[in-house]
Design a protein around this motif. Structure first.
Motif, PDB file in Angstrom:
ATOM      1  N   HIS A   7       0.814  -1.212   0.000  1.00  0.00           N
ATOM      2  CA  HIS A   7       0.000   0.000   0.000  1.00  0.00           C
ATOM      3  C   HIS A   7       0.849   1.264   0.000  1.00  0.00           C
ATOM      4  O   HIS A   7       0.378   2.334   0.357  1.00  0.00           O
ATOM      5  CB  HIS A   7      -0.957  -0.001   1.196  1.00  0.00           C
ATOM      6  N   GLY A   8       2.096   1.160  -0.395  1.00  0.00           N
ATOM      7  CA  GLY A   8       2.957   2.328  -0.503  1.00  0.00           C
ATOM      8  C   GLY A   8       3.559   2.800   0.803  1.00  0.00           C
ATOM      9  O   GLY A   8       4.168   3.852   0.862  1.00  0.00           O
ATOM     10  N   ARG A   9       3.410   2.023   1.869  1.00  0.00           N
ATOM     11  CA  ARG A   9       3.966   2.402   3.170  1.00  0.00           C
ATOM     12  C   ARG A   9       5.287   1.688   3.406  1.00  0.00           C
ATOM     13  O   ARG A   9       5.506   0.599   2.920  1.00  0.00           O
ATOM     14  CB  ARG A   9       2.990   2.033   4.286  1.00  0.00           C
ATOM     15  N   ASP A  10       6.161   2.339   4.181  1.00  0.00           N
ATOM     16  CA  ASP A  10       7.417   1.696   4.552  1.00  0.00           C
ATOM     17  C   ASP A  10       7.118   0.524   5.476  1.00  0.00           C
ATOM     18  O   ASP A  10       6.188   0.564   6.280  1.00  0.00           O
ATOM     19  CB  ASP A  10       8.343   2.685   5.260  1.00  0.00           C
ATOM     20  N   GLN A  11       7.945  -0.520   5.370  1.00  0.00           N
ATOM     21  CA  GLN A  11       7.745  -1.719   6.172  1.00  0.00           C
ATOM     22  C   GLN A  11       9.018  -2.056   6.928  1.00  0.00           C
ATOM     23  O   GLN A  11      10.116  -1.872   6.420  1.00  0.00           O
ATOM     24  CB  GLN A  11       7.382  -2.905   5.286  1.00  0.00           C
ATOM     25  N   PHE A  12       8.844  -2.567   8.127  1.00  0.00           N
ATOM     26  CA  PHE A  12       9.962  -3.019   8.934  1.00  0.00           C
ATOM     27  C   PHE A  12      10.351  -4.448   8.562  1.00  0.00           C
ATOM     28  O   PHE A  12      11.515  -4.787   8.515  1.00  0.00           O
ATOM     29  CB  PHE A  12       9.587  -2.925  10.420  1.00  0.00           C
ATOM     30  N   LEU A  17       6.996 -12.669   6.271  1.00  0.00           N
ATOM     31  CA  LEU A  17       7.659 -12.927   7.546  1.00  0.00           C
ATOM     32  C   LEU A  17       6.834 -12.378   8.708  1.00  0.00           C
ATOM     33  O   LEU A  17       6.710 -13.034   9.754  1.00  0.00           O
ATOM     34  CB  LEU A  17       9.065 -12.315   7.563  1.00  0.00           C
ATOM     35  N   ALA A  18       6.253 -11.205   8.536  1.00  0.00           N
ATOM     36  CA  ALA A  18       5.413 -10.620   9.585  1.00  0.00           C
ATOM     37  C   ALA A  18       4.224 -11.525   9.891  1.00  0.00           C
ATOM     38  O   ALA A  18       3.902 -11.775  11.062  1.00  0.00           O
ATOM     39  CB  ALA A  18       4.941  -9.231   9.173  1.00  0.00           C
ATOM     40  N   PHE A  19       3.577 -12.055   8.850  1.00  0.00           N
ATOM     41  CA  PHE A  19       2.440 -12.953   9.065  1.00  0.00           C
ATOM     42  C   PHE A  19       2.892 -14.252   9.728  1.00  0.00           C
ATOM     43  O   PHE A  19       2.185 -14.799  10.571  1.00  0.00           O
ATOM     44  CB  PHE A  19       1.715 -13.232   7.749  1.00  0.00           C
ATOM     45  N   ALA A 147      -1.779 -21.106   4.132  1.00  0.00           N
ATOM     46  CA  ALA A 147      -1.147 -22.390   4.475  1.00  0.00           C
ATOM     47  C   ALA A 147       0.090 -22.153   5.335  1.00  0.00           C
ATOM     48  O   ALA A 147       0.325 -22.857   6.321  1.00  0.00           O
ATOM     49  CB  ALA A 147      -0.788 -23.163   3.205  1.00  0.00           C
ATOM     50  N   SER A 148       0.871 -21.136   4.976  1.00  0.00           N
ATOM     51  CA  SER A 148       2.049 -20.776   5.768  1.00  0.00           C
ATOM     52  C   SER A 148       1.635 -20.301   7.155  1.00  0.00           C
ATOM     53  O   SER A 148       2.253 -20.673   8.164  1.00  0.00           O
ATOM     54  CB  SER A 148       2.849 -19.684   5.048  1.00  0.00           C
TER      55      SER A 148
END
Length: 159
Positions: A7-12, A17-19, A147-148
């Motif tokens: 969505h165009g936002r910076d991610q850490f 991996l977050a999920f 599934a992950s």
């Protein structure tokens, strides 16, 4: 920051991996925690029938509330991350009520009541995670990511 997200936002962290981390953490709130609660209550003097009744109350409540929870999550205009966070916190807090049980086969009302609350709150976790997965990855990648998520949730339960 790692990069720009969907969505165009910076991610850490990368979204997959977050999920996985969230699913792993939520897995520990489920079956893994209930096993330890049951053992703990038996150690305090509860009989196996009372422990089984408490865990069954949670499961029955979750079964009855799950469809309603999914409908609420689908129809809400609130951010599903808030729903997921609140559901996880309420589940963890209600599960921690076991720490207030005194020795002996008593205080069933406390545990039965909190297990019902825990069953209701935990019913929102799956639908929230599914909705967030669909929103983050789209329908083309939904099956693989879910599934992950399920795999990491089971790993969390075992851990």
């Amino acid at each position: 920051m790692i990069g720009t997200g969907i969505h165009g936002r910076d991610q850490f962290l990368p979204p997959k991996l977050a999920f996985a981390l969230v699913s792993f953490s939520l897995g520990q709130l489920g079956d893994g925690l209930n096993i330890f609660q049951g053992i703990y209550l038996v150690g305090l003097g509860w009989n196996e029938g009372s422990v089984g009744a408490a865990l069954s109350l949670m499961g029955l409540t979750a079964l009855l509330v799950q469809t309603l929870a999914g409908d609420v999550v689908d129809k809400t205009t609130l951010d599903r991350r808030i729903f997921l966070t609140v559901a996880a916190i309420v589940t963890a807090l209600s599960a921690s009520a076991v720490m207030f049980v005194k020795e002996g086969n008593s205080q069933h009302g406390l545990i039965y009541g909190t297990k019902i609350i825990e069953g209701m709150a935990s019913s929102f976790i799956g639908p929230c995670l599914a909705a967030l997965t669909l929103a983050s990855f789209g329908p083309d990648h939904f099956d693989a990511i879910m599934a992950s998520n399920i795999l990491w949730g089971h790993v969390g339960s075992v851990a």
